[in-house]
Design a protein around this motif. Structure first.
Motif, PDB file in Angstrom:
ATOM      1  N   ASP A   1       0.806  -1.226   0.000  1.00 14.46           N
ATOM      2  CA  ASP A   1       0.000   0.000   0.000  1.00 14.46           C
ATOM      3  C   ASP A   1       0.835   1.270   0.000  1.00 14.46           C
ATOM      4  O   ASP A   1       0.289   2.371   0.032  1.00 14.46           O
ATOM      5  CB  ASP A   1      -0.929   0.008   1.224  1.00 14.46           C
ATOM      6  CG  ASP A   1      -1.945  -1.122   1.176  1.00 14.46           C
ATOM      7  OD1 ASP A   1      -2.363  -1.471   0.061  1.00 14.46           O
ATOM      8  OD2 ASP A   1      -2.299  -1.652   2.246  1.00 14.46           O
ATOM      9  N   ARG A   2       2.142   1.122  -0.006  1.00 12.70           N
ATOM     10  CA  ARG A   2       3.011   2.299  -0.003  1.00 12.70           C
ATOM     11  C   ARG A   2       3.755   2.412  -1.328  1.00 12.70           C
ATOM     12  O   ARG A   2       4.166   1.404  -1.906  1.00 12.70           O
ATOM     13  CB  ARG A   2       4.018   2.227   1.145  1.00 12.70           C
ATOM     14  CG  ARG A   2       3.418   2.519   2.503  1.00 12.70           C
ATOM     15  CD  ARG A   2       4.493   2.642   3.545  1.00 12.70           C
ATOM     16  NE  ARG A   2       5.116   1.358   3.829  1.00 12.70           N
ATOM     17  CZ  ARG A   2       6.260   1.215   4.490  1.00 12.70           C
ATOM     18  NH1 ARG A   2       6.905   2.272   4.904  1.00 12.70           N
ATOM     19  NH2 ARG A   2       6.750   0.020   4.714  1.00 12.70           N
ATOM     20  N   PRO A   3       3.960   3.629  -1.811  1.00 10.86           N
ATOM     21  CA  PRO A   3       4.707   3.791  -3.060  1.00 10.86           C
ATOM     22  C   PRO A   3       6.189   3.508  -2.861  1.00 10.86           C
ATOM     23  O   PRO A   3       6.713   3.598  -1.750  1.00 10.86           O
ATOM     24  CB  PRO A   3       4.470   5.265  -3.421  1.00 10.86           C
ATOM     25  CG  PRO A   3       4.255   5.929  -2.099  1.00 10.86           C
ATOM     26  CD  PRO A   3       3.534   4.916  -1.244  1.00 10.86           C
ATOM     27  N   ILE A   4       6.848   3.165  -3.924  1.00  6.53           N
ATOM     28  CA  ILE A   4       8.303   3.016  -3.944  1.00  6.53           C
ATOM     29  C   ILE A   4       8.865   4.076  -4.885  1.00  6.53           C
ATOM     30  O   ILE A   4       8.484   4.144  -6.054  1.00  6.53           O
ATOM     31  CB  ILE A   4       8.726   1.615  -4.410  1.00  6.53           C
ATOM     32  CG1 ILE A   4       8.200   0.540  -3.455  1.00  6.53           C
ATOM     33  CG2 ILE A   4      10.248   1.516  -4.522  1.00  6.53           C
ATOM     34  CD1 ILE A   4       8.470  -0.878  -3.918  1.00  6.53           C
ATOM     35  N   TYR A   5       9.745   4.908  -4.357  1.00  7.49           N
ATOM     36  CA  TYR A   5      10.359   5.965  -5.160  1.00  7.49           C
ATOM     37  C   TYR A   5      11.656   5.440  -5.778  1.00  7.49           C
ATOM     38  O   TYR A   5      12.478   4.840  -5.090  1.00  7.49           O
ATOM     39  CB  TYR A   5      10.670   7.185  -4.301  1.00  7.49           C
ATOM     40  CG  TYR A   5       9.458   8.024  -3.964  1.00  7.49           C
ATOM     41  CD1 TYR A   5       9.258   9.260  -4.562  1.00  7.49           C
ATOM     42  CD2 TYR A   5       8.514   7.568  -3.059  1.00  7.49           C
ATOM     43  CE1 TYR A   5       8.147  10.028  -4.261  1.00  7.49           C
ATOM     44  CE2 TYR A   5       7.402   8.326  -2.751  1.00  7.49           C
ATOM     45  CZ  TYR A   5       7.216   9.558  -3.352  1.00  7.49           C
ATOM     46  OH  TYR A   5       6.115  10.307  -3.061  1.00  7.49           O
ATOM     47  N   ILE A   6      11.803   5.685  -7.069  1.00  8.35           N
ATOM     48  CA  ILE A   6      13.070   5.377  -7.739  1.00  8.35           C
ATOM     49  C   ILE A   6      13.618   6.668  -8.318  1.00  8.35           C
ATOM     50  O   ILE A   6      13.015   7.272  -9.197  1.00  8.35           O
ATOM     51  CB  ILE A   6      12.906   4.337  -8.858  1.00  8.35           C
ATOM     52  CG1 ILE A   6      12.326   3.029  -8.321  1.00  8.35           C
ATOM     53  CG2 ILE A   6      14.249   4.077  -9.517  1.00  8.35           C
ATOM     54  CD1 ILE A   6      12.226   1.929  -9.361  1.00  8.35           C
ATOM     55  N   VAL A   7      14.749   7.099  -7.765  1.00  6.16           N
ATOM     56  CA  VAL A   7      15.442   8.275  -8.281  1.00  6.16           C
ATOM     57  C   VAL A   7      16.554   7.777  -9.191  1.00  6.16           C
ATOM     58  O   VAL A   7      17.493   7.119  -8.738  1.00  6.16           O
ATOM     59  CB  VAL A   7      16.017   9.135  -7.137  1.00  6.16           C
ATOM     60  CG1 VAL A   7      16.792  10.320  -7.701  1.00  6.16           C
ATOM     61  CG2 VAL A   7      14.906   9.627  -6.225  1.00  6.16           C
ATOM     62  N   GLY A   8      16.432   8.072 -10.460  1.00  9.22           N
ATOM     63  CA  GLY A   8      17.421   7.612 -11.421  1.00  9.22           C
ATOM     64  C   GLY A   8      18.093   8.770 -12.113  1.00  9.22           C
ATOM     65  O   GLY A   8      17.431   9.671 -12.636  1.00  9.22           O
ATOM     66  N   GLU A   9      19.416   8.758 -12.116  1.00 13.63           N
ATOM     67  CA  GLU A   9      20.176   9.809 -12.780  1.00 13.63           C
ATOM     68  C   GLU A   9      20.874   9.221 -13.993  1.00 13.63           C
ATOM     69  O   GLU A   9      21.562   8.210 -13.893  1.00 13.63           O
ATOM     70  CB  GLU A   9      21.208  10.402 -11.814  1.00 13.63           C
ATOM     71  CG  GLU A   9      21.962  11.565 -12.413  1.00 13.63           C
ATOM     72  CD  GLU A   9      23.450  11.495 -12.136  1.00 13.63           C
ATOM     73  OE1 GLU A   9      24.111  12.522 -12.270  1.00 13.63           O
ATOM     74  OE2 GLU A   9      23.943  10.406 -11.807  1.00 13.63           O
ATOM     75  N   SER A  10      20.664   9.825 -15.165  1.00 11.89           N
ATOM     76  CA  SER A  10      21.341   9.416 -16.380  1.00 11.89           C
ATOM     77  C   SER A  10      21.051   7.941 -16.688  1.00 11.89           C
ATOM     78  O   SER A  10      19.926   7.581 -17.016  1.00 11.89           O
ATOM     79  CB  SER A  10      22.850   9.683 -16.227  1.00 11.89           C
ATOM     80  OG  SER A  10      23.535   9.431 -17.414  1.00 11.89           O
ATOM     81  N   LEU A  11      22.039   7.085 -16.556  1.00 13.48           N
ATOM     82  CA  LEU A  11      21.822   5.646 -16.758  1.00 13.48           C
ATOM     83  C   LEU A  11      20.784   5.117 -15.778  1.00 13.48           C
ATOM     84  O   LEU A  11      19.928   4.303 -16.132  1.00 13.48           O
ATOM     85  CB  LEU A  11      23.135   4.893 -16.562  1.00 13.48           C
ATOM     86  CG  LEU A  11      22.998   3.363 -16.519  1.00 13.48           C
ATOM     87  CD1 LEU A  11      22.801   2.810 -17.919  1.00 13.48           C
ATOM     88  CD2 LEU A  11      24.192   2.713 -15.853  1.00 13.48           C
TER      89      LEU A  11
END
Length: 694
Positions: free
Chosen positions: A179-189
């Motif tokens: 029930d909780r979101p998962i954040y993905i911080v992606g830089e470039s590749l």
């Protein structure tokens, strides 16, 4: 090719800073204890959550003793000039810590690193995974999101395995907390990895934060370097990699920012010289990390990643925030952000015009602020503007204050409030401390009064006003010519919520201090000769809701817009011109319609940009009347007629406040800007300028 070290990713609960720091230098001091796991088992990291009890933001900690409580409730916003970037490290210290880790690194599978030394965190914090790009020298910290990554990828790993590694973590965390979101911080590749993982897992609630995505690799000059590297001698690879670092990170600029704040010129020169020497002295480390084969492998990985991510864009339905740099020398990031913005259905973008490719290393950038300002932070499946809101850190407040400092300087606001005995005093002493409180007043042209009002409440009373705002600041009915949503990030950061019955209910039920303008857009975009005229609906809209929670209603008036500008080209003038009439119609169609069932002046209003000629600034005056109690009248105000009587009473009090200020300002010897400047020149520019006698 054989390798010397692993690839490191960050797995951490999404957090915010309490120290008021932002950027690489502000959080380097937290770099000490870290947990390392090869099987992606992460331990809790940090968050600082605050409650809204009594309209104040108090840290949720165990409080023991009166002294501790007084310390915790002190006003951290009272003096923004004294808010500093604490614990900033020099580039020399930064390089040394990185070097120690590099030397100790051993070959192995990619790892997840979880920051530990950030304090306590809320149990319902969403998880954040940070995926760095194929950078050549990389360790950074931003805001309270303490992220750590060293990319000395010299091990053989293909693109598919890299995506599967992240996907396994995502699936595992989703199973544990669906029930909780998962954040993905992606830089470039890393942004390409994030896009592939999102496309392969449509059932998982992933929030994508993509910084300068490498999806534009096919249009980058880096593509042409692959054949060059294949024939380049080994001894030239160091210089090649260093030039790429210059293009992506601009070390000279970063070194200057590292020392520029708070130093005298002679100190700045000395520190800058030492930082530049430190960078050059660590080129040998870079040479060990980046032989020619590694550079070639990195570029080939980028090519594969870009191709794979682009082939899956059609399948991505996730919420995504694009962060692009205006001066990215490696990728056409601004152009690519616009392309992705058109392709991804739930996407917003923010452009940082003066930044380079290495966005996260630039001292002026704060990822936490970007996420909060875009209203991308949520703890559940859907965003709750009230319960998911996190107040500004001291450093965020300082930046907002400094960006509005000229408004405060030229308008020198006078704040008056009314005590319980009816006495009018200068300052906000008459403002209720305990919520819920509903402030109802007059909306100046274009909302000129908002910045001084909200800032003064925080500085003087440590009270955060939650403005009930038009939905145009949060969403669009369709894309077109309206201002970019990023223009309103500061309003969201300071607590604005879109107007709706449910949000109004939640604000009052959480004992907040809410700011309401019944006149709405019609009042803020009024016509010539309509200064200080109220445009309120015929029927009451807020009294019964306020009485339900026993909220105090504080009527207030504000004058001064006619002293700072003259409205010369209004709605009626513009509607006479066919091209402008069409333009106004297009703007109005882009925003969410309000009061569609109402009629007359306050029905859904056209949106237009008034033409204003600036004047030599006068002064802003605010007057808060005596609070109107509803706590003991809950049953009485269930009756519509009784509620309407109170509604008309509030409107009358607002008009009285305006009339009082218009009359009294004529007695102010410092109403004119020049007289105020003379006073400050003799008494100090931080001195409070006097006003009329009360």
């Amino acid at each position: 090719m054989a390798a010397t070290g692993p690839s490191l990713f960050v797995a951490s609960p999404l957090v915010t800073s309490t120290a008021g720091n932002s950027g690489r230098n502000r959080c380097l001091s937290s770099f000490r204890a870290m947990a390392v796991s090869a099987d992606q088992k992460s331990s809790p990291a940090t968050v600082a959550t605050r409650s809204t009890e009594n309209g104040r933001w108090l840290e949720e900690k165990n409080r023991k003793g009166r002294k501790e409580e007084e310390e915790l409730t002190s006003n951290i916003y009272s003096n923004p000039q004294e808010i500093t970037d604490e614990n900033g490290k020099t580039l020399r210290e930064y390089f040394q810590e990185c070097k120690d880790l590099m030397i100790q690194s051993k070959a192995g599978p990619p790892l997840w690193f979880t920051p530990l030394e950030c304090g306590s965190h809320a149990p319902d914090s969403p998880l954040l995974l940070f995926l760095p790009g194929l950078n050549f020298f990389f360790i950074f910290f931003f805001g309270g999101l303490m992220a750590w990554g060293l990319d000395f990828l010299n091990i053989i790993i293909n693109w598919e395995n890299l995506v599967k590694l992240v996907e396994r973590t995502v699936r595992s965390e989703y199973k544990r907390s669906p029930d909780r979101p998962i954040y993905i911080v992606g830089e470039s590749l890393g942004a390409c990895i994030a896009l592939d993982v999102a496309a392969r897992n449509p059932d998982v609630d992933l929030v994508l934060i993509l910084a300068n995505p490498a999806t534009s690799f096919s249009r980058s000059q880096l593509l042409s370097l692959i054949p060059v590297l294949q024939v380049m001698p080994d001894q030239l690879s160091l210089y090649f990699s260093y030039m790429l670092n210059l293009a992506s990170g601009d070390p000279l600029r970063m070194a200057f920012e590292n020392v520029a704040k708070g130093l005298m010129p002679h100190q700045m020169v000395g520190e800058l010289t030492q930082d530049l020497v430190a960078m050059s002295s660590y080129l040998c480390v870079l040479a060990d990390m980046l032989p020619r084969e590694t550079l070639l492998w990195k570029l080939q990985m980028l090519k594969s990643a870009s191709s794979s991510a682009n082939s899956h864009l059609h399948a991505i339905k996730n919420q995504a925030l694009l962060l692009c740099s205006g001066k990215d020398q490696l990728f056409p990031s601004e152009e690519e952000a616009q392309r992705l913005y058109r392709m991804l259905p739930k996407c917003e973008k923010r452009v940082f015009e003066e930044s380079g490719h290495f966005l996260f290393l630039e001292d002026g950038f704060d990822l936490v602020t970007a996420i909060k300002g875009a209203s991308f932070y949520r703890q559940g499946k859907y965003l709750d503007y009230v319960s998911d809101y996190i107040p500004p850190t001291p450093y965020e407040f300082k930046k907002i204050y400094e960006s509005n400092r000229w408004v405060l300087a030229v308008t020198s606001p006078v704040m008056l409030s009314t005590l319980d005995d009816g006495k009018v005093v200068r300052g906000l002493a008459g403002i209720p401390s305990e919520g819920p409180v509903l402030y109802v007043g007059y909306h100046m042209l274009l909302g000129f009064e908002l910045a001084p009002l909200v800032l003064q409440f925080l500085m003087e009373r440590n009270i955060l006003l939650r403005g009930i705002a038009h939905p145009m600041m949060f969403t669009r009915a369709k894309e077109g010519r309206m201002l970019d949503l990023g223009s309103f990030d500061t309003y969201r950061l300071m607590g604005a919520v879109p107007v709706s019955g449910s949000n109004f209910y939640k604000l009052l039920s959480s004992k907040s201090h809410a700011l309401l303008y019944p006149g709405g857009v019609r009042e803020a975009l009024h016509r010539k000769g309509e200064e200080y005229k109220l445009f309120w609906p015929e029927q009451s809209e807020f009294v019964r809701m306020a009485s339900r929670f026993g909220a105090k209603i504080v009527p207030f008036g504000v004058v001064g817009e006619d002293d700072v500008g003259e409205l010369v080209f209004d709605y009626n003038d513009q509607m006479q011109i066919p091209s402008l009439r069409t333009f106004i119609k297009e703007l109005t169609e882009e925003v969410v319609h309000l009061r569609i069932d109402a009629s007359g002046e306050v029905s859904n209003q056209d949106v237009y940009l008034p033409g204003v000629v600036p004047k030599l600034p006068g002064r802003f005056y605010y007057y808060f009347g005596k609070p109107i109690e509803t706590k003991e009248r809950k049953e009485e105000l269930r009756n519509r007629e009784r509620a309407h009587e109170v509604y008309l009473h509030v409107k009358t009090e607002v008009e009285k406040c305006i009339a009082y200020l218009k009359e009294k300002r004529e007695e102010d010897p410092y109403r004119n800007l020049m007289t105020r400047l003379v006073y400050q020149a003799t008494h100090g520019f931080e001195a409070q300028v006097p006003t009329f006698e009360l």
